[in-house]
Design a protein around this motif. Sequence first.
Motif, PDB file in Angstrom:
ATOM      1  N   THR A 112       0.856  -1.181   0.000  1.00 54.19           N
ATOM      2  CA  THR A 112       0.000   0.000   0.000  1.00 54.19           C
ATOM      3  C   THR A 112       0.896   1.237   0.000  1.00 54.19           C
ATOM      4  O   THR A 112       2.121   1.140   0.135  1.00 54.19           O
ATOM      5  CB  THR A 112      -0.891   0.036   1.259  1.00 54.19           C
ATOM      6  N   GLU A 113       0.264   2.381  -0.099  1.00 54.49           N
ATOM      7  CA  GLU A 113       0.995   3.660  -0.045  1.00 54.49           C
ATOM      8  C   GLU A 113       1.862   3.733   1.211  1.00 54.49           C
ATOM      9  O   GLU A 113       2.981   4.246   1.169  1.00 54.49           O
ATOM     10  CB  GLU A 113      -0.014   4.814  -0.092  1.00 54.49           C
ATOM     11  N   ALA A 114       1.373   3.194   2.311  1.00 55.61           N
ATOM     12  CA  ALA A 114       2.111   3.247   3.582  1.00 55.61           C
ATOM     13  C   ALA A 114       3.423   2.464   3.537  1.00 55.61           C
ATOM     14  O   ALA A 114       4.310   2.693   4.364  1.00 55.61           O
ATOM     15  CB  ALA A 114       1.229   2.737   4.720  1.00 55.61           C
ATOM     16  N   ASP A 115       3.574   1.551   2.584  1.00 53.28           N
ATOM     17  CA  ASP A 115       4.770   0.706   2.472  1.00 53.28           C
ATOM     18  C   ASP A 115       5.851   1.290   1.578  1.00 53.28           C
ATOM     19  O   ASP A 115       6.955   0.748   1.504  1.00 53.28           O
ATOM     20  CB  ASP A 115       4.390  -0.672   1.905  1.00 53.28           C
ATOM     21  N   ASP A 118       8.037   3.835   1.442  1.00 50.50           N
ATOM     22  CA  ASP A 118       9.392   4.147   1.937  1.00 50.50           C
ATOM     23  C   ASP A 118      10.149   2.889   2.354  1.00 50.50           C
ATOM     24  O   ASP A 118      11.339   2.753   2.071  1.00 50.50           O
ATOM     25  CB  ASP A 118       9.327   5.144   3.092  1.00 50.50           C
ATOM     26  N   ARG A 147       5.540   3.841  -6.024  1.00 51.34           N
ATOM     27  CA  ARG A 147       4.138   4.268  -5.978  1.00 51.34           C
ATOM     28  C   ARG A 147       3.427   3.944  -7.299  1.00 51.34           C
ATOM     29  O   ARG A 147       2.272   3.495  -7.299  1.00 51.34           O
ATOM     30  CB  ARG A 147       4.074   5.765  -5.681  1.00 51.34           C
ATOM     31  N   GLU A 190       0.051   1.596  -7.567  1.00 53.63           N
ATOM     32  CA  GLU A 190      -1.207   2.170  -8.050  1.00 53.63           C
ATOM     33  C   GLU A 190      -1.625   1.710  -9.441  1.00 53.63           C
ATOM     34  O   GLU A 190      -2.776   1.913  -9.838  1.00 53.63           O
ATOM     35  CB  GLU A 190      -1.102   3.700  -8.043  1.00 53.63           C
ATOM     36  N   THR A 245       4.325  -7.905  -1.190  1.00 57.61           N
ATOM     37  CA  THR A 245       5.179  -7.592  -0.047  1.00 57.61           C
ATOM     38  C   THR A 245       5.227  -8.814   0.852  1.00 57.61           C
ATOM     39  O   THR A 245       4.200  -9.437   1.118  1.00 57.61           O
ATOM     40  CB  THR A 245       4.596  -6.378   0.711  1.00 57.61           C
TER      41      THR A 245
END
Length: 179
Positions: A14-17, A19, A56, A60, A68
């Motif tokens: 997800t976006e949170a992953d 970094d 990203r 997306e 992951t």
Amino acid sequence: MDTTATPLTYRDATEADVDAIVALVESAYRGESSRAGWTTEADILQGQRTDPEGVREVVEAPDSRLLTVERDGGIVACCQLEHRDGHAYFGMFAVSPELQGEGLGKTVIAEAERQAREAWGVTEMHMTVISVREELIAWYERRGYRRTGEMTPFPYGDERFGIPRRDDLRFELLVKPLA
């Protein structure tokens, strides 16, 4: 570390992953940290392997997944799976350098192949590997991939892919049937 000691968890990034995945990919391929494992590209490329924007985009993109792999709450591996014209593309594969050589990569690639086959009904997996990476290509050949001899140019001058330390880099297409 025994890679079978703690179960692995597979999920879509997800976006949170973003970094954490950038850090993992960079650690596996670039700089001094990559030398702890055997997949380093530090001798042929400097600079970055990926960046947050690139990760990203994969997260997306339609018909794309960034698988992951977690153990004990931390990301230890990842790979891109993309559905393309009747086959799956496998890319952005990274295993934490400290865990390389212990069978984790074999487990992850087998799971990625299984998921691509089940999700999309594909019968082939494609990937591209820098052609001078003989040891890495041999590892993929042991997993059933075959060299096609089909080459595409390395994007010299585009630092998003790194800064080449040699002038003979090309990508070779590897293919595996997923029957």
